[in-house]
Design an enzyme around this catalytic site. Structure first.
Site, PDB file in Angstrom:
ATOM      1  N   THR A 192      50.889  37.210  31.379  1.00  0.00           N
ATOM      2  CA  THR A 192      50.183  38.404  31.808  1.00  0.00           C
ATOM      3  C   THR A 192      50.299  38.650  33.305  1.00  0.00           C
ATOM      4  O   THR A 192      50.115  37.725  34.091  1.00  0.00           O
ATOM      5  CB  THR A 192      48.678  38.193  31.516  1.00  0.00           C
ATOM      6  OG1 THR A 192      48.544  37.818  30.168  1.00  0.00           O
ATOM      7  CG2 THR A 192      47.867  39.408  31.844  1.00  0.00           C
ATOM      8  N   ARG A 248      45.954  40.633  16.579  1.00  0.00           N
ATOM      9  CA  ARG A 248      45.307  39.798  17.598  1.00  0.00           C
ATOM     10  C   ARG A 248      45.246  40.543  18.940  1.00  0.00           C
ATOM     11  O   ARG A 248      46.208  41.153  19.380  1.00  0.00           O
ATOM     12  CB  ARG A 248      46.085  38.494  17.749  1.00  0.00           C
ATOM     13  CG  ARG A 248      45.484  37.516  18.761  1.00  0.00           C
ATOM     14  CD  ARG A 248      46.128  37.623  20.119  1.00  0.00           C
ATOM     15  NE  ARG A 248      45.668  36.584  21.047  1.00  0.00           N
ATOM     16  CZ  ARG A 248      45.919  36.571  22.340  1.00  0.00           C
ATOM     17  NH1 ARG A 248      46.643  37.532  22.874  1.00  0.00           N
ATOM     18  NH2 ARG A 248      45.471  35.605  23.110  1.00  0.00           N
ATOM     19  N   VAL A 249      44.098  40.462  19.576  1.00  0.00           N
ATOM     20  CA  VAL A 249      43.926  41.019  20.923  1.00  0.00           C
ATOM     21  C   VAL A 249      43.470  39.880  21.831  1.00  0.00           C
ATOM     22  O   VAL A 249      42.620  39.077  21.435  1.00  0.00           O
ATOM     23  CB  VAL A 249      42.878  42.154  20.912  1.00  0.00           C
ATOM     24  CG1 VAL A 249      42.520  42.593  22.330  1.00  0.00           C
ATOM     25  CG2 VAL A 249      43.388  43.349  20.102  1.00  0.00           C
ATOM     26  N   GLY A 250      44.040  39.816  23.017  1.00  0.00           N
ATOM     27  CA  GLY A 250      43.683  38.741  23.943  1.00  0.00           C
ATOM     28  C   GLY A 250      42.650  39.176  24.966  1.00  0.00           C
ATOM     29  O   GLY A 250      41.925  40.158  24.782  1.00  0.00           O
ATOM     30  N   ASP A 251      42.620  38.454  26.067  1.00  0.00           N
ATOM     31  CA  ASP A 251      41.646  38.731  27.131  1.00  0.00           C
ATOM     32  C   ASP A 251      42.063  39.892  28.024  1.00  0.00           C
ATOM     33  O   ASP A 251      41.211  40.529  28.653  1.00  0.00           O
ATOM     34  CB  ASP A 251      41.508  37.485  28.018  1.00  0.00           C
ATOM     35  CG  ASP A 251      42.847  37.128  28.672  1.00  0.00           C
ATOM     36  OD1 ASP A 251      43.833  36.920  27.942  1.00  0.00           O
ATOM     37  OD2 ASP A 251      42.908  37.088  29.920  1.00  0.00           O
ATOM     38  N   THR A 253      45.033  34.920  33.541  1.00  0.00           N
ATOM     39  CA  THR A 253      46.258  34.813  32.763  1.00  0.00           C
ATOM     40  C   THR A 253      46.190  33.502  31.982  1.00  0.00           C
ATOM     41  O   THR A 253      45.390  32.628  32.295  1.00  0.00           O
ATOM     42  CB  THR A 253      47.500  34.878  33.687  1.00  0.00           C
ATOM     43  OG1 THR A 253      48.680  34.791  32.881  1.00  0.00           O
ATOM     44  CG2 THR A 253      47.519  33.768  34.707  1.00  0.00           C
ATOM     45  N   GLY A 254      47.008  33.397  30.959  1.00  0.00           N
ATOM     46  CA  GLY A 254      46.975  32.187  30.135  1.00  0.00           C
ATOM     47  C   GLY A 254      46.378  32.463  28.767  1.00  0.00           C
ATOM     48  O   GLY A 254      46.389  33.604  28.295  1.00  0.00           O
ATOM     49  N   GLY A 270      44.391  33.579  26.107  1.00  0.00           N
ATOM     50  CA  GLY A 270      43.350  34.597  26.083  1.00  0.00           C
ATOM     51  C   GLY A 270      42.090  34.185  25.357  1.00  0.00           C
ATOM     52  O   GLY A 270      40.980  34.566  25.749  1.00  0.00           O
TER      53      GLY A 270
HETATM   54  N1  GLY Z   1      46.410  36.232  28.532  1.00  0.00           N
HETATM   55  C1  GLY Z   1      47.105  37.007  27.601  1.00  0.00           C
HETATM   56  C2  GLY Z   1      46.709  36.813  26.230  1.00  0.00           C
HETATM   57  O1  GLY Z   1      46.205  35.763  25.847  1.00  0.00           O
HETATM   58  O2  GLY Z   1      46.914  37.720  25.446  1.00  0.00           O
END
Ligand code: GLY
Length: 290
Positions: free
Chosen positions: A152, A180-183, A203-204, A206
């Site tokens: 990210t 799926r949705v991340g952070d 980042t990393g 999520g």
């Molecule tokens: N940090 C990006 C995700 O996990 O989608």
């Protein structure tokens, strides 16, 4: 009092993105325009497999983008599961500026982008299709730590007026489950800022960042007097405490306060961030826990 030295910081070693934003800030452009244009550089970079066009697909072959943006007045916009536009951050900005909402998802986000004049694009490139076909042979879901040092992009800019804006954009984890949705698009998790205090981006992995609402936590800790470095370290320690398997994944934050002081911290070695100020664009290795 105006902040006299505009500054851009951004996750990972994406020098062209921070250069674009930093030069815009130096020319007097607003922090909001600079963060949008800055992260757009990586969204358009087809070699970057975790942001924008060329991002790795989910396990059913869909490339789906998540992004958000925040302006100095605390306004925010986000899109999740955007399938047909490279510049998810720009669609997120339109959500912020042209709708009564903060977030649009999936088909609704695609429809909105079309209505706003964004041209429909194919996000799966030949290279990402090829990599996906390889992945299908084993279908192993093992997100790679530091994903070859690309993940990210989150960016924070302070402009010549001293105003702070931020953006965060990602294609999410490679070969994630469909839906799926991340952070990255979640205000408070992937990005948070308060123009009176400072901002943070993540980042990393999520899932770990979502469960600790890390960027919000960092800004609140800075509000209470912690330095950006102390606040980033506290957020990573929260993730470590909550996740016994923390050595299996990366999570990282960068933060800035209104004095222009910067912090960054992560779990694993290998995370770095860009800083552009005073005509100098440099990559800085982050401190890490392990
Ligand atoms: N940090 C990006 C995700 O996990 O989608």
């Amino acid at each position: 009092m105006p902040f006299l030295k505009p500054i851009c910081i951004a996750t990972w070693n994406f020098p062209n993105a921070s250069l674009r934003a930093g030069e815009m800030l130096a020319a007097g452009v607003s922090a909001l325009d600079a963060v949008e244009q800055g992260v757009m550089v990586e969204e358009a970079n087809v070699k970057n497999t975790t942001v924008g066009k060329g991002g790795a697909p989910d396990r059913e072959g869909n490339v789906t983008l998540d992004a958000c943006i925040m302006s100095p007045d605390g306004n925010a916009g986000a899109v999740v599961y955007l399938k047909h536009n490279t510049h998810a951050v720009s669609v997120a900005r339109k959500v912020m500026e042209e709708t009564p909402h903060v977030m649009l998802a999936g088909e609704g986000a695609d429809q909105f982008a079309k209505a706003q004049g964004f041209e429909r694009e194919e996000l799966l490139t030949e290279a990402s299709e090829k990599a996906y076909q390889e992945w299908l042979k084993k279908k192993e879901y093992k997100p790679i730590i530091n994903i070859e040092n690309h993940d990210t992009i989150g960016m924070l800019c302070i402009d010549q007026k001293g105003d702070l804006a931020g953006a965060c954009t990602s294609s999410g984890l490679s070969y994630k489950m469909n839906g799926r949705v991340g952070d990255s698009p979640i205000i408070g998790a992937g990005l948070f800022l308060d123009n009176e205090v400072g901002g943070a981006v993540a980042t990393g992995m999520g899932e770990a960042i979502l469960k600790t609402v890390g960027s919000f936590l960092i800004v609140e800790l800075m509000r209470q007097g912690k330095s950006p470095q102390e606040a980033c370290e506290a957020a990573i320690m929260r993730i470590i405490k909550q996740n016994p398997n923390y050595s299996d994944f990366q999570a990282a934050f960068i933060a800035i306060n209104k004095k222009g002081e910067i912090g960054s911290y992560c779990i694993q070695k290998g995370f770095s961030y860009m800083k552009y100020q005073d005509g100098t664009n440099k990559n800085i290795q982050s401190k890490f826990y392990l």
